[in-house]
Design an enzyme around this catalytic site. Structure first.
Site, short mmCIF file in Angstrom:
data_model
loop_
_atom_site.label_atom_id
_atom_site.label_comp_id
_atom_site.label_asym_id
_atom_site.label_seq_id
_atom_site.Cartn_x
_atom_site.Cartn_y
_atom_site.Cartn_z
NE ARG A 78 9.72 10.59 5.47
CZ ARG A 78 8.60 11.57 5.40
NH1 ARG A 78 7.54 10.82 5.78
NH2 ARG A 78 8.82 12.73 5.62
CE1 TYR A 85 10.21 -15.92 10.69
CE2 TYR A 85 9.27 -13.69 11.04
CZ TYR A 85 10.49 -14.64 10.98
OH TYR A 85 11.57 -14.06 11.22
CG ASP A 93 2.25 -14.47 5.60
OD1 ASP A 93 2.68 -14.80 4.60
OD2 ASP A 93 3.27 -14.14 6.45
CE LYS A 111 11.55 -15.33 4.15
NZ LYS A 111 11.19 -14.17 4.79
#
Length: 407
Positions: free
Chosen positions: A69, A121, A192, A217
């Site tokens: 983690r 988005y 972004d 993506k």
């Protein structure tokens, strides 16, 4: 086994330029991503350290890794690669693009104001609305590609957040010009870069402070994993992002990190083919009698064409276009065969998306109307198929959908 965080592009002296870095192309950067491993195997493919925890050799000594983690060798390798590709000081890999954006939002406190582009988005719009309702942040929506943000800056404004090109209306913002404004007012500029990837655009080089990606993506590139990235210019901000990742447990898993590393090795060649296909498809669509509008920065009449030419190395593989009616759009979506009606983008296969019911389904209607996101708009993520085959498929499906116009 210990892992030394070092790129092979940094371990020789001959041929170095600009502070000790190799003067190599992005294509080569995508291949020059191995680390020195202190073992006898020297794997060409970086190992998957699928372990939740790591042993201590002695009291007070570690290999640098204790619990996945917090840190993991495979994820660290990926993060080093992403920082390398975006020319940042550090990068953090997250379980999704939304987790990455969420981590960036932890940099701000109740009462802070953030200026955001009005065309984003839908998941980002949803997150910002939730943060405004629950956490006391405020968001000012502005058409950043067309308006001067100076008049919207308040005393409590801390940052500017945008996509360029935007999703799905393909607006383009001059990052360098915007960064001069944000720097003059002491604001953090967050970009972004999902639609272009570091292959085509490097916002940090243009004056941005933070870059986010949906690694799902183009970076992953194969529609087989989900991930996100935050790439930083400032080491202190990087520490705060890593604190968020460790505290919230939102870091990317070792196996998904390995998939992202694998995807990066073909990033430049995939982008080259997809961009070439997109340019030809955009020109085809612009001349089709069944298309009323094409939004693609590679077309000379696009408002952002010259800005993209200046700040990017290509125009991307994303196209939005309008058709004559809702019925035509639905008929088109229901009859495609060579490519796919699906959400997401950036893989090897071409995908067609209906923003108003998919990616932007939860965006308020007034904002949809203002941005021109209608029931006639389709968004295309162009893949690497043969371009003649893609155009032939458009011709076939357009002919079927055209029957809706005569009813």
């Amino acid at each position: 086994m210990s892992v030394e965080k070092k790129f092979n592009t940094d371990i020789a002296d001959e041929g170095k330029v600009d502070g000790g870095k190799w003067n190599i192309s992005f294509d080569t950067k995508c291949q020059s991503t191995d680390l020195s491993l202190e073992d006898h195997y020297h794997p060409l493919s970086f190992p998957i350290y699928q372990s939740a925890t790591f042993t201590h050799r002695k009291f007070g000594e570690t290999t640098g890794f204790t619990y996945t983690r917090q840190s993991n060798p495979t994820r660290q390798q990926l993060e080093s690669i992403m920082a390398h590709l975006e020319n940042g000081c550090d990068a953090a890999a997250f379980a999704s693009g939304m987790a990455a954006i969420g981590a960036v939002m932890t940099l701000f406190s109740a009462g802070d104001n953030i200026i955001v582009d009005e065309d984003l988005y839908g998941g980002s719009v949803r997150m910002f609305a939730d943060l405004e309702a629950r956490c006391g942040l405020s968001f000012t929506t502005v058409d950043i590609s067309r308006e001067d943000i100076t008049g919207y800056i308040r005393e409590n404004t801390k940052a500017v957040y945008l996509e360029t090109p935007t999703n799905p209306m393909m607006h383009v913002t001059d990052i360098e010009a915007l960064s001069k404004i944000t720097k003059a007012h002491g604001l953090t500029l967050i970009v972004d870069n999902t639609f272009l990837s570091p292959c085509l655009q490097n916002p940090l080089d243009l004056g941005a402070d933070i870059v986010v990606h949906s690694g799902t993506k183009f970076i992953g590139g194969h529609h087989d994993t989900i991930g996100g990235f935050v790439v930083l210019k400032d080491p202190e901000t990087a520490k705060r992002i890593r604190f968020s990742s460790t505290t919230n447990g939102s870091a990317l898993s070792p196996f998904d990190s390995w998939l992202m590393i694998r995807g990066i090795r073909t990033l430049s060649v995939r982008m080259e083919r997809a961009c070439s296909n997109a340019q030809k498809l955009a020109e085809y669509l612009q001349n089709s009698p069944y298309v009323t509008r094409v939004l693609y920065p590679g077309l000379p009449d696009h408002p952002g064409h010259e800005i993209m030419k200046k700040q990017a190395r290509g125009y991307g593989a994303m196209i939005s276009f309008e058709v004559p009616s809702r019925e035509f759009a639905i008929a088109f979506l229901e009859n495609v065969e060579l490519f796919y009606f699906a959400e997401s983008l950036g893989g090897t296969e071409t995908l067609i998306t209906y923003p108003i019911t998919q990616t932007h389904a939860e965006v308020p209607k007034e904002l949809l109307d203002k941005n021109g996101i209608t029931d006639r708009l389709l968004r295309l993520s162009v893949g690497i198929e043969g371009i003649d085959d893609l155009i032939a498929e458009f011709e076939r499906v357009f002919a079927i959908a055209a029957k809706t116009l005569t009813k």
